[in-house]
Design a protein around this motif. Sequence first.
Motif, short mmCIF file in Angstrom:
data_model
loop_
_atom_site.label_atom_id
_atom_site.label_comp_id
_atom_site.label_asym_id
_atom_site.label_seq_id
_atom_site.Cartn_x
_atom_site.Cartn_y
_atom_site.Cartn_z
N CYS A 166 0.84 -1.21 0.00
CA CYS A 166 0.00 0.00 0.00
C CYS A 166 0.87 1.26 0.00
O CYS A 166 1.94 1.29 0.61
CB CYS A 166 -0.92 0.02 1.22
SG CYS A 166 -2.04 -1.40 1.30
N SER A 167 0.36 2.25 -0.62
CA SER A 167 1.06 3.54 -0.61
C SER A 167 0.77 4.25 0.70
O SER A 167 -0.08 3.83 1.49
CB SER A 167 0.58 4.40 -1.79
OG SER A 167 -0.80 4.71 -1.63
N ASP A 168 1.48 5.32 0.94
CA ASP A 168 1.27 6.07 2.18
C ASP A 168 -0.15 6.63 2.26
O ASP A 168 -0.76 6.64 3.35
CB ASP A 168 2.28 7.22 2.26
CG ASP A 168 3.71 6.72 2.44
OD1 ASP A 168 3.86 5.54 2.88
OD2 ASP A 168 4.66 7.47 2.16
N ASN A 169 -0.69 7.09 1.16
CA ASN A 169 -2.06 7.62 1.16
C ASN A 169 -3.08 6.52 1.47
O ASN A 169 -4.07 6.75 2.17
CB ASN A 169 -2.39 8.27 -0.19
CG ASN A 169 -1.64 9.58 -0.39
OD1 ASN A 169 -1.29 10.26 0.59
ND2 ASN A 169 -1.40 9.95 -1.65
N GLU A 170 -2.82 5.32 0.94
CA GLU A 170 -3.74 4.21 1.21
C GLU A 170 -3.69 3.80 2.68
O GLU A 170 -4.73 3.50 3.29
CB GLU A 170 -3.38 3.03 0.31
CG GLU A 170 -3.72 3.28 -1.16
CD GLU A 170 -3.17 2.20 -2.08
OE1 GLU A 170 -3.70 2.05 -3.20
OE2 GLU A 170 -2.20 1.50 -1.68
N ILE A 171 -2.51 3.81 3.24
CA ILE A 171 -2.38 3.48 4.66
C ILE A 171 -3.06 4.54 5.51
O ILE A 171 -3.74 4.24 6.50
CB ILE A 171 -0.90 3.33 5.03
CG1 ILE A 171 -0.29 2.13 4.29
CG2 ILE A 171 -0.72 3.17 6.53
CD1 ILE A 171 1.20 1.98 4.48
N LYS A 172 -2.92 5.80 5.11
CA LYS A 172 -3.56 6.90 5.84
C LYS A 172 -5.08 6.77 5.78
O LYS A 172 -5.79 7.03 6.76
CB LYS A 172 -3.10 8.22 5.25
CG LYS A 172 -3.62 9.44 6.00
CD LYS A 172 -3.07 10.72 5.39
CE LYS A 172 -3.59 11.95 6.14
NZ LYS A 172 -3.06 13.21 5.56
N ALA A 173 -5.58 6.33 4.63
CA ALA A 173 -7.03 6.16 4.48
C ALA A 173 -7.55 5.05 5.38
O ALA A 173 -8.63 5.15 5.97
CB ALA A 173 -7.35 5.86 3.02
N LEU A 174 -6.77 3.99 5.52
CA LEU A 174 -7.18 2.90 6.40
C LEU A 174 -7.21 3.36 7.85
O LEU A 174 -8.09 2.95 8.62
CB LEU A 174 -6.22 1.71 6.23
CG LEU A 174 -6.29 0.98 4.88
CD1 LEU A 174 -5.20 -0.08 4.80
CD2 LEU A 174 -7.66 0.34 4.67
#
Length: 222
Positions: A166-174
């Motif tokens: 996952c990208s950083d943005n995807e991890i932040k979204a989770l």
Amino acid sequence: MNVDVDAILDTLKDGKTAKTKASLDKLHETLSAYFDSGARDFSITTIGRVSEEDGGVGYQSIRATANKHYRDLVEAWAAKAKTTTKKPPVGPPKRMSQDHQLLERIDDAAVRALFGQIIRERDRYRSEANMLKNQTQMVIDKRPTTYSEPQSDASVELLPSLKGICSDNEIKALHTVCTDEWLEKLGFQANKLGQVKDEFGMEILPRGFLTGLKKILREIDE
């Protein structure tokens, strides 16, 4: 065999000095008495001791290289006694084994030799077998030759790190999904079991969803 020891004595005395002739006569006299006693040990060691005790030549004189005439006289008396100047074996003679007694009954020399070889081979193998029994300790390894992992009811599956997926943005979204603020904004509520429901009590996310997601995110943050 009839051995004329007197004639042999005369031959041995021929050309010798008077002293040597006297020593031969004395040794001859000692050997005659020894023979008449029934003794049959005509070894040089024994005759040398007996002769010296009788006032004649001793062991060292008889065995000396230059005094072969003494040894020849002893050998003549040994032949008369049907023996040799070798030391006789101590103890009773060995009995002939049953196998060799059977061999003696075989008239054909070729067949006798063949069976003799078979018996010797058998005895050799028997001796080797007995030696192995006495000297060899056999160890039997009962361990399995191949390794098999123990079976377990519970299986463990290792998940790859989300940082590589996952990208950083995807991890932040989770992370955002797991916050109470985000859930309240949508009118959702989460319970301790990790289940998410709407304002009407309808299940949006099943039990364990949020708790499992939070555990995964903690692993990423460490």
